[in-house]
Structure formats: C-alpha cells, structure tokens
Motif scaffolding. Sequence first.
Motif, PDB file in Angstrom:
ATOM      1  N   ALA A  19       0.837  -1.199   0.000  1.00  0.00           N
ATOM      2  CA  ALA A  19       0.000   0.000   0.000  1.00  0.00           C
ATOM      3  C   ALA A  19       0.868   1.244   0.000  1.00  0.00           C
ATOM      4  O   ALA A  19       0.431   2.298  -0.429  1.00  0.00           O
ATOM      5  N   GLY A  20       2.094   1.116   0.487  1.00  0.00           N
ATOM      6  CA  GLY A  20       3.000   2.258   0.524  1.00  0.00           C
ATOM      7  C   GLY A  20       4.182   1.993   1.424  1.00  0.00           C
ATOM      8  O   GLY A  20       4.344   0.901   1.963  1.00  0.00           O
ATOM      9  N   VAL A 104       7.202  -0.810   5.109  1.00  0.00           N
ATOM     10  CA  VAL A 104       6.148  -0.929   4.106  1.00  0.00           C
ATOM     11  C   VAL A 104       4.874  -1.397   4.791  1.00  0.00           C
ATOM     12  O   VAL A 104       4.918  -2.041   5.837  1.00  0.00           O
ATOM     13  N   GLY A 106       1.082  -3.382   3.902  1.00  0.00           N
ATOM     14  CA  GLY A 106       0.377  -4.208   2.929  1.00  0.00           C
ATOM     15  C   GLY A 106      -0.809  -4.908   3.568  1.00  0.00           C
ATOM     16  O   GLY A 106      -1.090  -4.745   4.749  1.00  0.00           O
ATOM     17  N   VAL A 140       7.818   2.112  -4.210  1.00  0.00           N
ATOM     18  CA  VAL A 140       6.382   2.183  -3.939  1.00  0.00           C
ATOM     19  C   VAL A 140       5.599   2.226  -5.246  1.00  0.00           C
ATOM     20  O   VAL A 140       4.626   1.488  -5.427  1.00  0.00           O
ATOM     21  N   ASP A 141       6.019   3.066  -6.168  1.00  0.00           N
ATOM     22  CA  ASP A 141       5.300   3.217  -7.427  1.00  0.00           C
ATOM     23  C   ASP A 141       5.246   1.916  -8.220  1.00  0.00           C
ATOM     24  O   ASP A 141       4.249   1.618  -8.868  1.00  0.00           O
ATOM     25  N   ARG A 143       5.379  -1.181  -6.933  1.00  0.00           N
ATOM     26  CA  ARG A 143       4.727  -2.272  -6.208  1.00  0.00           C
ATOM     27  C   ARG A 143       3.375  -1.917  -5.634  1.00  0.00           C
ATOM     28  O   ARG A 143       2.708  -2.769  -5.076  1.00  0.00           O
ATOM     29  N   ARG A 144       2.996  -0.663  -5.731  1.00  0.00           N
ATOM     30  CA  ARG A 144       1.727  -0.241  -5.136  1.00  0.00           C
ATOM     31  C   ARG A 144       0.577  -0.764  -5.970  1.00  0.00           C
ATOM     32  O   ARG A 144       0.550  -0.628  -7.183  1.00  0.00           O
ATOM     33  N   ASP A 146      -3.553  -0.512  -6.049  1.00  0.00           N
ATOM     34  CA  ASP A 146      -4.777   0.023  -5.478  1.00  0.00           C
ATOM     35  C   ASP A 146      -5.969  -0.223  -6.393  1.00  0.00           C
ATOM     36  O   ASP A 146      -6.979   0.430  -6.296  1.00  0.00           O
ATOM     37  N   ALA A 156      -5.788   1.083  -0.435  1.00  0.00           N
ATOM     38  CA  ALA A 156      -5.241   1.640   0.800  1.00  0.00           C
ATOM     39  C   ALA A 156      -6.204   2.604   1.463  1.00  0.00           C
ATOM     40  O   ALA A 156      -6.358   2.604   2.675  1.00  0.00           O
TER      41      ALA A 156
END
Length: 163
Positions: A19-20, A104, A106, A140-141, A143-144, A146, A156
């Motif tokens: 999620a971040g 992180v 998740g 993050v970008d 693996r994020r 949403d 998230a």
Amino acid sequence: MAEASSDISADGDSLPAIAGAFVAAFDTHVGNLVEWCRPAELNRPGLEFKAIPSGAHDLDEDFVYLRCGRLFGLAVCVKRDLSLLASPAAAAAERGARVRSVGVLGRRPGPLGRHAAFLRRQADRLLDGGSDYSELAAFVDERRADEPDGDDAIDANALLASA
C-alpha cells in the motif's frame, strides 16, 4: 536502484504488492516522527511509535511487524553509533546515535518479509546522511496496488478508513 526495478525476490517469487512505504526517525527535539511516506495518507497517528520500538537506542538493528488499521507493516529499524563517525559536538547533538526505521504496509504481514533486505539497505543509506527518497518512491510506485479487482490488490484508502 536496480533492486527497486526488479519484481523478483531472491528466492524467485514475485514480490508482494504494498500500500506504501514510510521512513520514521528519532529527532532529539521532537521525539519519534514520520519523516517521509508515500502515499501521504499512510502517515497515521502513532505510526512513528509502532515503527521505532521502545529501547531501539539499545539495539543496532531490529525489525518490527505492526498493524495500522486493516493494513499490516514491516519496518526495519537501524541505529548508527555516531561516536566514531561525527565530531563530538555533532554526536552530542543527536545523543550519540541516529535511528531510522524504513517500512512498508500491505494487506498481509507474512509476504512483507520479502522486502526486508531492500528496507535494510535504505535505512543504512539514510543513516549515512542521505535525504533522497527517490529509490523508495520508485519502489512504492512499482509495487503499489490500489486496483480493487486483483488478488493482491490493495485499496489503501478503504483499508485506512476503517482505522
């Protein structure tokens, strides 16, 4: 930055969606604080205290599993002794040590452990005086997730709304 651009972990498994990410630090003037997070809504009250465990100043390194609303987190907390690295005045200003926790969040706690080596390297880099979060932002970008329709998808905002 090669680590951030690869979606395969050391054991060949695909890295889990997150999620971040965040960076927590100990500041001698204000205490624990979140110094960076992506996305901004992850900066929830108390995250900085969950990410830097009590007594962290007595350990060189530790990791923490935590919970933030319906999200789970993994944070790698590292302390750097400043007595040999900085002038006596600079070391005294930071009480002789610098602490950073990089983590992180998740949907499930177990798979987050696959990110630990990357988080540890980021903590080391930041402890050495870095303030460039571009590798973490790229991480993050990449693996994020949403999108609400995938198996590993994470909404998230919905998960944090229940916090």
